[in-house]
Scaffold this active site. Sequence first.
Site, mmCIF file in Angstrom:
data_model
loop_
_atom_site.group_PDB
_atom_site.id
_atom_site.type_symbol
_atom_site.label_atom_id
_atom_site.label_comp_id
_atom_site.label_asym_id
_atom_site.label_seq_id
_atom_site.Cartn_x
_atom_site.Cartn_y
_atom_site.Cartn_z
ATOM 1 N N HIS A 151 0.863 -1.183 0.000
ATOM 2 C CA HIS A 151 0.000 0.000 0.000
ATOM 3 C C HIS A 151 0.909 1.247 0.000
ATOM 4 C CE1 HIS A 151 -2.831 2.933 1.815
ATOM 5 N NE2 HIS A 151 -3.790 2.140 1.360
ATOM 6 N N ASP A 228 2.391 -4.721 7.913
ATOM 7 C CA ASP A 228 1.234 -3.824 7.814
ATOM 8 C C ASP A 228 -0.021 -4.690 7.945
ATOM 9 O OD1 ASP A 228 -0.949 -2.459 6.833
ATOM 10 O OD2 ASP A 228 0.038 -1.744 5.006
ATOM 11 N N GLN A 231 -5.277 -4.841 6.841
ATOM 12 C CA GLN A 231 -6.336 -5.706 6.309
ATOM 13 C C GLN A 231 -6.323 -7.094 6.968
ATOM 14 O OE1 GLN A 231 -8.646 -4.658 4.252
ATOM 15 N NE2 GLN A 231 -7.753 -2.747 3.484
ATOM 16 N N LYS A 254 -11.119 0.039 10.466
ATOM 17 C CA LYS A 254 -11.373 -1.144 9.630
ATOM 18 C C LYS A 254 -11.788 -2.344 10.476
ATOM 19 C CE LYS A 254 -7.809 0.100 6.224
ATOM 20 N NZ LYS A 254 -8.550 0.757 5.160
ATOM 21 N N CYS A 394 -4.905 2.883 -3.565
ATOM 22 C CA CYS A 394 -3.612 3.307 -2.977
ATOM 23 C C CYS A 394 -2.510 2.284 -3.243
ATOM 24 C CB CYS A 394 -3.731 3.571 -1.486
ATOM 25 S SG CYS A 394 -4.885 4.868 -1.077
HETATM 26 N N1 C6P Z 1 -6.581 0.807 2.658
HETATM 27 C C1 C6P Z 1 -8.459 0.545 1.174
HETATM 28 O O1 C6P Z 1 -9.558 0.867 0.714
HETATM 29 P P1 C6P Z 1 -5.138 4.058 6.947
HETATM 30 O O2 C6P Z 1 -5.702 4.872 5.840
HETATM 31 O O3 C6P Z 1 -3.871 4.653 7.483
HETATM 32 O O4 C6P Z 1 -6.126 3.701 7.983
HETATM 33 O O5 C6P Z 1 -4.727 2.638 6.303
HETATM 34 C C2 C6P Z 1 -3.775 2.609 5.290
HETATM 35 C C3 C6P Z 1 -3.623 1.231 4.751
HETATM 36 C C4 C6P Z 1 -2.414 0.579 4.933
HETATM 37 N N2 C6P Z 1 -2.233 -0.665 4.508
HETATM 38 C C5 C6P Z 1 -3.208 -1.362 3.892
HETATM 39 C C6 C6P Z 1 -2.947 -2.761 3.462
HETATM 40 C C7 C6P Z 1 -4.440 -0.751 3.669
HETATM 41 O O6 C6P Z 1 -5.404 -1.448 3.049
HETATM 42 C C8 C6P Z 1 -4.650 0.570 4.097
HETATM 43 C C9 C6P Z 1 -5.939 1.266 3.814
HETATM 44 C C10 C6P Z 1 -7.890 1.340 2.325
HETATM 45 O O7 C6P Z 1 -7.830 -0.423 0.731
HETATM 46 C C11 C6P Z 1 -7.865 2.803 2.017
HETATM 47 S S1 C6P Z 1 -6.751 3.203 0.735
#
Ligand code: C6P
Length: 436
Positions: A151, A228, A231, A254, A394
């Site tokens: 990401h 990370d 998910q 999430k 992203c």
């Molecule tokens: N992905 C998606 O729709 P934040 O925005 O900081 O809470 O999470 C960032 C992030 C980091 N790693 C992974 C694997 C992610 O999936 C995400 C967030 C969302 O897929 C928004 S782009």
Amino acid sequence: MLTLETLPTVMSTQRAESLDVERVREDFPILDRQVGGDVSNPGAGPDDTTPLVYLDNGATSQTPERVIDAISKYYREYNANVHRGVHHLSQEASIAYEAAHDRLAEFVGAGGREEMVFTKNTTEAMNLIAYSWGLEELGPGDDVVLTEMEHHASLVTWQQIAKRTGAEVKYIAIDDDGRLDMDHARELIGEDTEMVSVVHVSNVLGTVNPIADLADLAHEHDSYIFADGAQAVPNRPVDVEELDVDFYAFSGHKMCGPTGIGCLYGRKSILEEIQPFLYGGDMIRKVTFEESTWNELPWKFEAGTPLIAQGVALAEAADYLEEIGMERIQRHETELADYAMEQLEGFDDIEIYGPPRGEDRSGLVSFNLDSVHAHDLASIMNDYAVAIRAGDHCTQPLHETLGTAASARASFYLYNTREEVDTLVEAIDSARQLFA
Ligand code: C6P
């Protein structure tokens, strides 16, 4: 009678029990919403007539009533700043906020609150380590090893830190099914590697990466590993000690929690050594006009008034998920994704990304329909009140590898049903006919 001999059977029977989705849905007030009317005035309006099918859980999940109540209770009953007052409310808020760290530490198997830092989100957790550790420790000749499925939260952050330090970013390739090429990983992770930063579950491919194997590889070469878990934590049991990672990040929004809070697990011995990321109130021990020293963990990394309401609400979300059972949630979500893939595979003009059905993959499906741009598809889905995401999610470099600029993604969670998958598939079929 329950004896030690019968206990494992009872536990495995519980694990095998499927999730009572209709019961779970009652916990989420928003799932009763109808949509379709004027969007300029948020909230249900008179023109909203179509029942919502929410399949955008990878972007953010919905919030159960008891988490909403936890936020409300904080503001109604004990709203006060933490670690700053001897008055009753401040003490109540401080105790609840600190206990929230204990709860989240326990939720992911961390050693205790010293290893659990609250941040704004996964992105900030990643930046915290990149700035605090990376800017200090990286230099020319050092490698940071990522994967092609990272990401932007990880990819852009390490790319920028590498530019400032002279380090090099390398990417482990993925195979045609969207799995990591572990031979390539073994080639890339070597003596020069200082950090391996890898997504646990891909937000596009659904791939579940072998974090423990990568941790072994990283540690063999005296490198740190950062996983990370944005998910992963929402939908499967995660134990950072079992995974043997040095850092692990995830987001509250999430996993049935509020927006504005994320978590960084860090190995205590490392967090003790590295510099703070943000400076200011509450993260200090002693300040003179010339010098400052730092507070104990985890407060050293939580400068300024922290995320108090969000923290206590996230602890409530962790309780909620655990009471339902993380294994049960994982199984339910995977079954839905499997069911969706099975139906989408029936259309020869749909390309599905990621590992094949039946493998260990998470509860999301990203795809493209030949004749329709992903954005148009999401827009048509919206006419059916089906919320999916379209775009690069992203992950622009990953999409470049996949040979497309964008994809559509349906991501499932504990409250989704097979009937909702049917609605999704019908809506996709209508889009096909519209553009035929
Ligand atoms: N992905 C998606 O729709 P934040 O925005 O900081 O809470 O999470 C960032 C992030 C980091 N790693 C992974 C694997 C992610 O999936 C995400 C967030 C969302 O897929 C928004 S782009």
